[in-house]
Motif scaffolding. Structure first.
Motif, PDB file in Angstrom:
ATOM      1  N   ASN A 231     -23.025 -10.585 -56.704  1.00 33.26           N
ATOM      2  CA  ASN A 231     -23.660 -11.987 -56.762  1.00 33.26           C
ATOM      3  C   ASN A 231     -22.447 -13.071 -55.817  1.00 33.26           C
ATOM      4  O   ASN A 231     -21.439 -13.022 -56.281  1.00 33.26           O
ATOM      5  CB  ASN A 231     -23.949 -12.689 -58.039  1.00 33.26           C
TER       6      ASN A 231
ATOM      7  N   TYR B 198     -21.607 -17.011 -54.523  1.00 33.61           N
ATOM      8  CA  TYR B 198     -21.914 -18.484 -54.821  1.00 33.61           C
ATOM      9  C   TYR B 198     -21.274 -19.325 -53.914  1.00 33.61           C
ATOM     10  O   TYR B 198     -19.639 -19.011 -53.573  1.00 33.61           O
ATOM     11  CB  TYR B 198     -21.343 -18.827 -56.146  1.00 33.61           C
TER      12      TYR B 198
ATOM     13  N   TYR C 202     -19.724 -23.298 -54.189  1.00 33.33           N
ATOM     14  CA  TYR C 202     -19.675 -24.641 -55.041  1.00 33.33           C
ATOM     15  C   TYR C 202     -18.858 -25.591 -54.102  1.00 33.33           C
ATOM     16  O   TYR C 202     -18.044 -25.315 -53.284  1.00 33.33           O
ATOM     17  CB  TYR C 202     -18.631 -24.220 -56.205  1.00 33.33           C
TER      18      TYR C 202
ATOM     19  N   LEU D  74     -22.735 -26.464 -58.288  1.00 33.95           N
ATOM     20  CA  LEU D  74     -23.304 -25.206 -57.477  1.00 33.95           C
ATOM     21  C   LEU D  74     -24.170 -25.709 -56.346  1.00 33.95           C
ATOM     22  O   LEU D  74     -25.067 -26.452 -56.260  1.00 33.95           O
ATOM     23  CB  LEU D  74     -23.878 -24.588 -58.409  1.00 33.95           C
TER      24      LEU D  74
ATOM     25  N   TYR E 273     -26.437 -19.803 -54.295  1.00 31.51           N
ATOM     26  CA  TYR E 273     -25.943 -18.383 -54.904  1.00 31.51           C
ATOM     27  C   TYR E 273     -26.961 -17.403 -54.256  1.00 31.51           C
ATOM     28  O   TYR E 273     -28.181 -17.736 -53.697  1.00 31.51           O
ATOM     29  CB  TYR E 273     -25.817 -18.377 -56.357  1.00 31.51           C
TER      30      TYR E 273
ATOM     31  N   VAL F  21     -28.083 -13.254 -54.775  1.00 28.75           N
ATOM     32  CA  VAL F  21     -28.128 -11.686 -55.349  1.00 28.75           C
ATOM     33  C   VAL F  21     -28.270 -10.593 -54.441  1.00 28.75           C
ATOM     34  O   VAL F  21     -28.005  -9.364 -54.979  1.00 28.75           O
ATOM     35  CB  VAL F  21     -29.105 -11.774 -56.586  1.00 28.75           C
TER      36      VAL F  21
ATOM     37  N   GLU G 298     -29.619 -24.883 -55.045  1.00 28.27           N
ATOM     38  CA  GLU G 298     -29.417 -25.529 -56.319  1.00 28.27           C
ATOM     39  C   GLU G 298     -29.816 -27.021 -56.012  1.00 28.27           C
ATOM     40  O   GLU G 298     -30.311 -27.668 -56.963  1.00 28.27           O
ATOM     41  CB  GLU G 298     -28.145 -25.376 -57.131  1.00 28.27           C
TER      42      GLU G 298
ATOM     43  N   SER H  91     -19.672 -12.460 -58.212  1.00 28.82           N
ATOM     44  CA  SER H  91     -19.280 -12.159 -59.790  1.00 28.82           C
ATOM     45  C   SER H  91     -20.391 -10.760 -59.871  1.00 28.82           C
ATOM     46  O   SER H  91     -21.136 -10.547 -58.839  1.00 28.82           O
ATOM     47  CB  SER H  91     -20.095 -12.953 -60.586  1.00 28.82           C
TER      48      SER H  91
ATOM     49  N   GLN I  56     -28.054 -15.808 -63.633  1.00 30.68           N
ATOM     50  CA  GLN I  56     -26.916 -15.669 -62.542  1.00 30.68           C
ATOM     51  C   GLN I  56     -26.203 -16.921 -62.710  1.00 30.68           C
ATOM     52  O   GLN I  56     -25.075 -16.964 -62.031  1.00 30.68           O
ATOM     53  CB  GLN I  56     -27.536 -15.592 -61.305  1.00 30.68           C
ATOM     54  N   ASN I  57     -26.404 -18.225 -63.081  1.00 27.73           N
ATOM     55  CA  ASN I  57     -25.753 -19.501 -62.797  1.00 27.73           C
ATOM     56  C   ASN I  57     -24.752 -19.643 -64.125  1.00 27.73           C
ATOM     57  O   ASN I  57     -25.000 -19.232 -65.112  1.00 27.73           O
ATOM     58  CB  ASN I  57     -26.697 -20.469 -62.898  1.00 27.73           C
ATOM     59  N   PHE I  58     -23.611 -19.870 -63.409  1.00 27.91           N
ATOM     60  CA  PHE I  58     -22.431 -20.436 -64.166  1.00 27.91           C
ATOM     61  C   PHE I  58     -22.489 -22.026 -64.329  1.00 27.91           C
ATOM     62  O   PHE I  58     -22.444 -22.600 -63.005  1.00 27.91           O
ATOM     63  CB  PHE I  58     -21.044 -19.975 -63.720  1.00 27.91           C
TER      64      PHE I  58
END
Lengths: 111, 113
Positions: A32, A34, A36, A46, A49, A51, A59, A94, B99-101
């Protein structure tokens, strides 16, 4: 072991110019990914992201876009930068049930 | 929506003193909890994580944290800080199935000589 590369480390761009920040991950498959952003003195926001290849979740609607052309490559782009796009951009990866692992970040200053 | 609170934006402490950085989260479901440290102009480095099992978690650099489900807290502690611990500390939460932090706003720890 897994490593994450993010470049460039710093970038100064004029308002209205395009942007491309790249992030690659080594040593793992199907992570995954991301993006930020960290504004001065503030926490992490965020932006996007992913997958999987071609799968992007946004977001926060804004002047930026993201793409994932390969399994371990994540790109952050803009067609025309705004002053408010200045900040510290962090890429991270991650796996299921694992923490986020961050790159060293890109300091973007829009002038 | 998930949220993470770090009530202390800045914590000054003298060298060799103990410190506690507070973190509270809002969630009624299973979560994973993390603490990260950020030094100036660098990315975030994982200090410790709670996924399951013992509620007392030990991490790197002598830090530890305790998961308290009833109080929805995950406070970070160190019995004796060093000058080199001066940094920004972030608490983060991830839903077990998501999936989100989600990150807290951060706490700036300043260790004074």
């Amino acid at each position: 072991s897994q490593t994450i590369h993010q470049w460039p480390a710093t970038l100064v761009q004029p308002v209205g110019s395009p942007l491309s920040l790249e992030c690659t991950v080594e040593g793992t498959s199907n992570p995954n990914l991301y993006w930020y952003r960290q504004a001065a003195g503030r926490g992490l926001q965020l932006l996007f992201y992913s997958v999987g290849i071609g799968q992007i979740s946004s977001e926060v609607p804004q002047n930026l876009s993201a793409s994932r052309p390969q399994d371990r490559q994540f790109i952050l782009s803009s067609k025309k930068l705004l002053l408010s796009d200045s900040g510290f951009y962090l890429c991270a990866w991650s796996r299921v049930n694992s923490p986020l692992h961050f790159g060293n970040g890109t300091r973007l200053t829009v002038t | 929506a998930q949220s993470v609170t770090q009530l202390d934006s800045q914590v000054p402490v003298f060298e060799e003193a103990p410190v506690e950085l507070r973190c509270n989260y809002s969630s009624s479901v299973s979560v994973y909890l993390f603490w990260y440290v950020q030094y100036p102009n660098q990315g975030l480095q994982l200090l410790l994580k709670y996924l399951s099992g013992s509620t007392l978690v030990k991490g790197i650099n002598g830090f530890e944290a305790e998961f308290n489900k009833s109080q929805t807290s995950f406070h970070l502690r160190k019995p004796s800080v060093h000058i080199s611990d001066t940094a920004e500390y972030f608490c983060a939460v991830k839903k077990g199935y998501g999936q989100n932090f989600v990150f807290g706003p951060g706490t700036r720890l300043s260790v004074l000589p």
